[in-house]
Design a protein around this motif. Structure first.
Motif, mmCIF file in Angstrom:
data_model
loop_
_atom_site.group_PDB
_atom_site.id
_atom_site.type_symbol
_atom_site.label_atom_id
_atom_site.label_comp_id
_atom_site.label_asym_id
_atom_site.label_seq_id
_atom_site.Cartn_x
_atom_site.Cartn_y
_atom_site.Cartn_z
ATOM 1 N N LEU A 1 64.979 17.165 -23.244
ATOM 2 C CA LEU A 1 65.007 18.625 -23.165
ATOM 3 C C LEU A 1 65.691 19.203 -24.405
ATOM 4 O O LEU A 1 65.168 20.126 -25.042
ATOM 5 N N GLY A 2 66.844 18.644 -24.751
ATOM 6 C CA GLY A 2 67.577 19.134 -25.924
ATOM 7 C C GLY A 2 66.756 19.016 -27.192
ATOM 8 O O GLY A 2 66.744 19.925 -28.033
ATOM 9 N N ILE A 3 66.054 17.894 -27.330
ATOM 10 C CA ILE A 3 65.262 17.673 -28.550
ATOM 11 C C ILE A 3 64.117 18.683 -28.642
ATOM 12 O O ILE A 3 63.874 19.269 -29.698
ATOM 13 N N GLN A 4 63.427 18.890 -27.527
ATOM 14 C CA GLN A 4 62.295 19.834 -27.569
ATOM 15 C C GLN A 4 62.794 21.259 -27.818
ATOM 16 O O GLN A 4 62.148 22.023 -28.547
ATOM 17 N N LEU A 5 63.932 21.632 -27.214
ATOM 18 C CA LEU A 5 64.457 22.976 -27.430
ATOM 19 C C LEU A 5 64.881 23.167 -28.887
ATOM 20 O O LEU A 5 64.628 24.208 -29.491
ATOM 21 N N LEU A 6 65.492 22.116 -29.456
ATOM 22 C CA LEU A 6 65.896 22.196 -30.867
ATOM 23 C C LEU A 6 64.656 22.327 -31.758
ATOM 24 O O LEU A 6 64.640 23.102 -32.712
#
Lengths: 272, 148
Positions: free
Chosen positions: A235-240
């Motif tokens: 999730l963090g990677i896609q949001l970044l």
């Protein structure tokens, strides 16, 4: 080797297949098999410690807290990266449990792996709050703290729960083929600091904007699947990445600094 | 990006790690299919460009090459192409949305048993839709090519 004091015929037993290798001696690898008694609550770590205590003290494992807080006992259990202290034998529902070192980490000995590369990637993300002025650490001018609303905290809190156990790094298919890829843990930490309203660094996105960087993530989701703390690195990677693509707007409002005076400190209050 | 010192490669899963996608749920299977169909379609496109280029050698050369696709194996290959391209496109659209941060959920305070927000029902539905569309396209292609 059997211990008669604990050898009870009525006790359930599990077969542990433990990977054995000593890279220092370059003697090749093999699996050793142990019959270990267990109860409903016995974890894989408990079973391995039983092996060390009563059967073969030379089995090398790394562990510390036994409660999924330190992230030391990560290993491949029946083919999937898990924390040994967080995995109950009864929940695996198999008669044989295979314990192997975490994939994508160089083996040191038996189940102990080298985390140097993993931590180097973590450090390369500059995992700390960066501000444009240093007044909050200047004790001569008084100390400051930052005001953050609960909503501000929610944006990064789950990513700060990372215990750096390396399970996500081990499960990631991209890490398995590209050593320069920072991996899910490091990239999720980059988002954790990017989303933090206290952080004012302008270089965070540049750090991961590399052909071996965030663009190599193809959202296999395995990192989030194995994470024992609910960090959800995918999730963090896609949001970044959505920020880097310009699809999400960076509307972060820097956190207000709250001056804490000695008098206020004494009165347990602060002034905005 | 800071250059990481290149240590020993021992214990890397490598491409072998992709070969058993069943360990990590549907998202990993979808990843595996996306890679597999991508490589397959690349091979197909190279063959397709070669096939169409035979027309410069005249009509006979073109037709003799085209006959390859009119065999049983040629038809089965084309059905595979139909299925691969449909899955790759549909799943690719899902991935475009996820890369844009859409359909993933929002960060929050994780509670046990820690179900990841990013691996939600929308993602699983997207994967299943891509698989069903691919199966339907292959079924349609089978009907057209074999005239069932």
């Amino acid at each position: 080797m059997n211990n008669t004091a604990i050898d009870n015929k009525n006790e359930q037993k599990i077969t542990l297949k433990v990977y054995r290798e000593n890279r220092g001696q370059d003697s090749g690898s093999h699996h050793d098999t142990f019959e270990v008694p267990y109860k409903k609550w016995t974890t894989v770590l408990d079973a391995l410690l039983f092996v060390k205590s009563y059967m073969d003290p030379s089995v090398a494992i790394r562990y510390s807290c036994r409660m999924a807080s330190c992230g030391s006992c990560g290993m491949k259990i029946n083919g999937v990266p898990k924390l040994a202290c967080y995995t109950k034998i009864s929940e695996l529902e198999t008669s044989t449990i295979e314990c192997e070192p975490l994939p994508n980490f160089p083996i040191i000995r038996d189940l102990v792996t080298d985390f140097s590369r993993f931590f180097n990637h973590h450090k390369s993300m500059q995992p700390y709050i960066q501000t444009n002025d240093s007044t909050e650490v200047d004790t001569n001018k008084g100390t400051f703290s930052f005001y953050q609303s609960p909503e501000d905290v929610d944006k990064y809190l789950q990513f700060s729960y990372c215990i750096k156990c390396g399970l996500c790094y081990s499960a990631c298919p991209t890490v398995g083929t590209d050593l320069n890829f920072p991996g899910p843990q490091a990239l999720a930490q980059q988002y954790r600091y990017f989303a933090d309203t206290r952080d004012e660094s302008k270089k965070r996105l540049d750090i991961v904007d590399d052909r071996h960087g965030i663009w190599r993530c193809h959202f296999a989701g395995s990192c989030s699947k194995v994470c024992p703390k609910g960090v959800d690195p995918a999730l963090g990677i896609q949001l970044l990445r959505s920020y880097m693509l310009g699809i999400s707007k960076n509307d972060k409002i820097p956190a207000k600094k709250i001056e804490i005076n000695d008098d206020d400190n004494n009165n347990n209050s602060s002034k905005i | 990006m800071k250059e990481i010192e290149r240590p020993t490669r021992n214990n890397l899963e490598g491409i072998g790690g992709w070969l058993n996608p069943s360990r990590y749920g549907w998202e990993r299977i979808s990843y595996w299919f996306q890679r597999l169909t991508g490589v397959f379609l690349l091979v197909y496109f190279i063959g397709h460009v070669y096939e169409t280029s035979t027309i410069v050698n005249g009509q006979n050369a073109w037709e003799s090459f085209l006959e390859l696709t009119q065999t049983l194996w040629g038809h089965l290959f084309l059905i595979m192409v139909i299925g691969a391209s449909t899955f790759h496109s549909a799943n690719g659209i899902r991935l475009i949305f996820t890369h844009a941060g859409i359909g993933l959920g929002t960060p929050g305070r994780p509670d046990y048993p820690y179900n990841p927000a990013s691996l939600n029902y929308r993602q699983k539905s997207g994967i299943w839709i891509a698989l069903i569309l691919a199966a339907a396209a292959m079924f349609y292609g089978f009907n057209v090519l074999f005239g069932v």
